[in-house]
Design a protein around this motif. Structure first.
Motif, mmCIF file in Angstrom:
data_model
loop_
_atom_site.group_PDB
_atom_site.id
_atom_site.type_symbol
_atom_site.label_atom_id
_atom_site.label_comp_id
_atom_site.label_asym_id
_atom_site.label_seq_id
_atom_site.Cartn_x
_atom_site.Cartn_y
_atom_site.Cartn_z
ATOM 1 N N LEU A 84 0.816 -1.215 0.000
ATOM 2 C CA LEU A 84 0.000 0.000 0.000
ATOM 3 C C LEU A 84 0.847 1.260 0.000
ATOM 4 O O LEU A 84 0.481 2.254 -0.640
ATOM 5 N N VAL A 85 1.969 1.245 0.691
ATOM 6 C CA VAL A 85 2.864 2.407 0.663
ATOM 7 C C VAL A 85 3.434 2.573 -0.740
ATOM 8 O O VAL A 85 3.553 3.694 -1.241
ATOM 9 N N GLY A 86 3.782 1.468 -1.392
ATOM 10 C CA GLY A 86 4.236 1.537 -2.777
ATOM 11 C C GLY A 86 3.161 2.088 -3.690
ATOM 12 O O GLY A 86 3.454 2.816 -4.641
ATOM 13 N N LEU A 87 1.909 1.766 -3.395
ATOM 14 C CA LEU A 87 0.790 2.294 -4.180
ATOM 15 C C LEU A 87 0.715 3.812 -4.062
ATOM 16 O O LEU A 87 0.392 4.504 -5.034
ATOM 17 N N ALA A 88 1.050 4.342 -2.895
ATOM 18 C CA ALA A 88 1.063 5.791 -2.706
ATOM 19 C C ALA A 88 2.166 6.455 -3.534
ATOM 20 O O ALA A 88 2.073 7.633 -3.866
ATOM 21 N N PHE A 89 3.203 5.690 -3.874
ATOM 22 C CA PHE A 89 4.300 6.216 -4.687
ATOM 23 C C PHE A 89 4.102 5.946 -6.170
ATOM 24 O O PHE A 89 5.014 6.147 -6.958
ATOM 25 N N GLY A 90 2.958 5.433 -6.562
ATOM 26 C CA GLY A 90 2.668 5.323 -7.982
ATOM 27 C C GLY A 90 2.312 3.952 -8.493
ATOM 28 O O GLY A 90 1.680 3.831 -9.530
ATOM 29 N N ALA A 91 2.697 2.901 -7.830
ATOM 30 C CA ALA A 91 2.376 1.556 -8.294
ATOM 31 C C ALA A 91 2.396 0.607 -7.105
ATOM 32 O O ALA A 91 3.084 0.853 -6.118
ATOM 33 N N PHE A 92 1.627 -0.459 -7.220
ATOM 34 C CA PHE A 92 1.592 -1.453 -6.151
ATOM 35 C C PHE A 92 2.979 -2.057 -6.014
ATOM 36 O O PHE A 92 3.564 -2.512 -6.989
ATOM 37 N N TYR A 93 3.546 -2.067 -4.820
ATOM 38 C CA TYR A 93 4.912 -2.499 -4.539
ATOM 39 C C TYR A 93 5.937 -1.721 -5.366
ATOM 40 O O TYR A 93 6.912 -2.271 -5.854
ATOM 41 N N ALA A 94 5.713 -0.420 -5.514
ATOM 42 C CA ALA A 94 6.675 0.420 -6.216
ATOM 43 C C ALA A 94 7.956 0.517 -5.392
ATOM 44 O O ALA A 94 7.931 0.484 -4.165
ATOM 45 N N ASN A 95 9.073 0.653 -6.078
ATOM 46 C CA ASN A 95 10.358 0.756 -5.402
ATOM 47 C C ASN A 95 10.559 2.196 -4.936
ATOM 48 O O ASN A 95 11.079 3.028 -5.657
ATOM 49 N N PHE A 96 10.176 2.472 -3.700
ATOM 50 C CA PHE A 96 10.261 3.837 -3.179
ATOM 51 C C PHE A 96 11.455 4.056 -2.272
ATOM 52 O O PHE A 96 11.709 5.170 -1.839
ATOM 53 N N LEU A 97 12.221 3.005 -1.979
ATOM 54 C CA LEU A 97 13.406 3.158 -1.138
ATOM 55 C C LEU A 97 14.628 3.420 -2.022
ATOM 56 O O LEU A 97 14.868 2.696 -2.983
ATOM 57 N N PRO A 98 15.415 4.445 -1.700
ATOM 58 C CA PRO A 98 16.555 4.795 -2.562
ATOM 59 C C PRO A 98 17.787 3.912 -2.369
ATOM 60 O O PRO A 98 18.748 4.041 -3.095
ATOM 61 N N SER A 99 17.763 3.006 -1.413
ATOM 62 C CA SER A 99 18.943 2.182 -1.130
ATOM 63 C C SER A 99 19.112 1.074 -2.172
ATOM 64 O O SER A 99 18.222 0.802 -2.971
ATOM 65 N N GLU A 100 20.284 0.420 -2.107
ATOM 66 C CA GLU A 100 20.525 -0.699 -3.004
ATOM 67 C C GLU A 100 19.573 -1.834 -2.644
ATOM 68 O O GLU A 100 19.423 -2.205 -1.501
ATOM 69 N N GLY A 101 18.888 -2.360 -3.610
ATOM 70 C CA GLY A 101 17.916 -3.413 -3.365
ATOM 71 C C GLY A 101 16.509 -2.873 -3.195
ATOM 72 O O GLY A 101 15.548 -3.605 -3.378
ATOM 73 N N GLY A 102 16.377 -1.606 -2.825
ATOM 74 C CA GLY A 102 15.060 -0.988 -2.701
ATOM 75 C C GLY A 102 14.163 -1.700 -1.707
ATOM 76 O O GLY A 102 14.580 -2.024 -0.598
ATOM 77 N N ILE A 103 12.938 -1.957 -2.124
ATOM 78 C CA ILE A 103 11.996 -2.615 -1.215
ATOM 79 C C ILE A 103 12.152 -4.131 -1.202
ATOM 80 O O ILE A 103 11.473 -4.809 -0.445
ATOM 81 N N ILE A 104 13.078 -4.634 -2.004
ATOM 82 C CA ILE A 104 13.261 -6.084 -2.041
ATOM 83 C C ILE A 104 13.771 -6.602 -0.694
ATOM 84 O O ILE A 104 13.361 -7.668 -0.237
ATOM 85 N N VAL A 105 14.645 -5.842 -0.030
ATOM 86 C CA VAL A 105 15.198 -6.291 1.246
ATOM 87 C C VAL A 105 14.109 -6.393 2.320
ATOM 88 O O VAL A 105 13.951 -7.458 2.929
ATOM 89 N N PRO A 106 13.318 -5.337 2.600
ATOM 90 C CA PRO A 106 12.259 -5.528 3.601
ATOM 91 C C PRO A 106 11.199 -6.539 3.164
ATOM 92 O O PRO A 106 10.630 -7.245 3.996
ATOM 93 N N PHE A 107 10.962 -6.640 1.859
ATOM 94 C CA PHE A 107 10.020 -7.638 1.364
ATOM 95 C C PHE A 107 10.529 -9.050 1.644
ATOM 96 O O PHE A 107 9.776 -9.906 2.125
ATOM 97 N N ASN A 108 11.822 -9.314 1.369
ATOM 98 C CA ASN A 108 12.394 -10.637 1.640
ATOM 99 C C ASN A 108 12.370 -10.961 3.126
ATOM 100 O O ASN A 108 12.110 -12.107 3.511
#
Length: 133
Positions: A84-108
């Protein structure tokens, strides 16, 4: 039913390494094959090894049934929140974190905790059913 002293000692020695490897897969799974699901399965195997080698009643004192349920539901809620936070940034599960790996790390990490807790939860339920006989 308790296993022999060799099995119990080996399990106590191997389980911390399994937990460490599971954490490694969850944190760095985006760099190589592996990730949340594999890390979660290995995490559950560490707990299940302790349960089978030391007996359900002894391990139940340290790893509560309610903790597995709480971790599973919290990780599931975090996955929904991440989407849902990714949806607020434009797409469902959008990569909104600027770090390497983005949202993949918290998702994993969330998937790993969800899978590990779910497998442990199912194993607890099966053991309760077997012990009631």
């Amino acid at each position: 039913m308790k296993m022999s002293i060799v099995v119990r000692t080996t399990t106590k020695l191997v389980s911390p390494f399994l937990v460490t490897y599971a954490a490694y897969l969850m944190f760095y799974g985006y760099l190589s094959p592996g990730g949340g699901f594999q890390g979660g399965v290995i995490l559950a195997v560490a707990v299940i090894l302790l349960i089978t080698s030391h007996g359900y009643k002894q391990v139940r004192k340290k790893f509560k049934f309610n903790w597995a349920s709480l971790i599973e539901s919290s990780a599931g809620a975090f996955l929904v929140l991440l989407g849902l936070v990714g949806l607020a940034f434009g797409a469902f599960y959008a990569n909104f974190l600027p770090s390497e790996g983005g949202i993949i790390v918290p998702f994993n990490i969330a998937v790993g905790l969800e899978v590990g807790a779910a497998f442990t939860f199912v194993f607890y339920i099966l053991l309760r059913w077997v012990e009631s006989d």
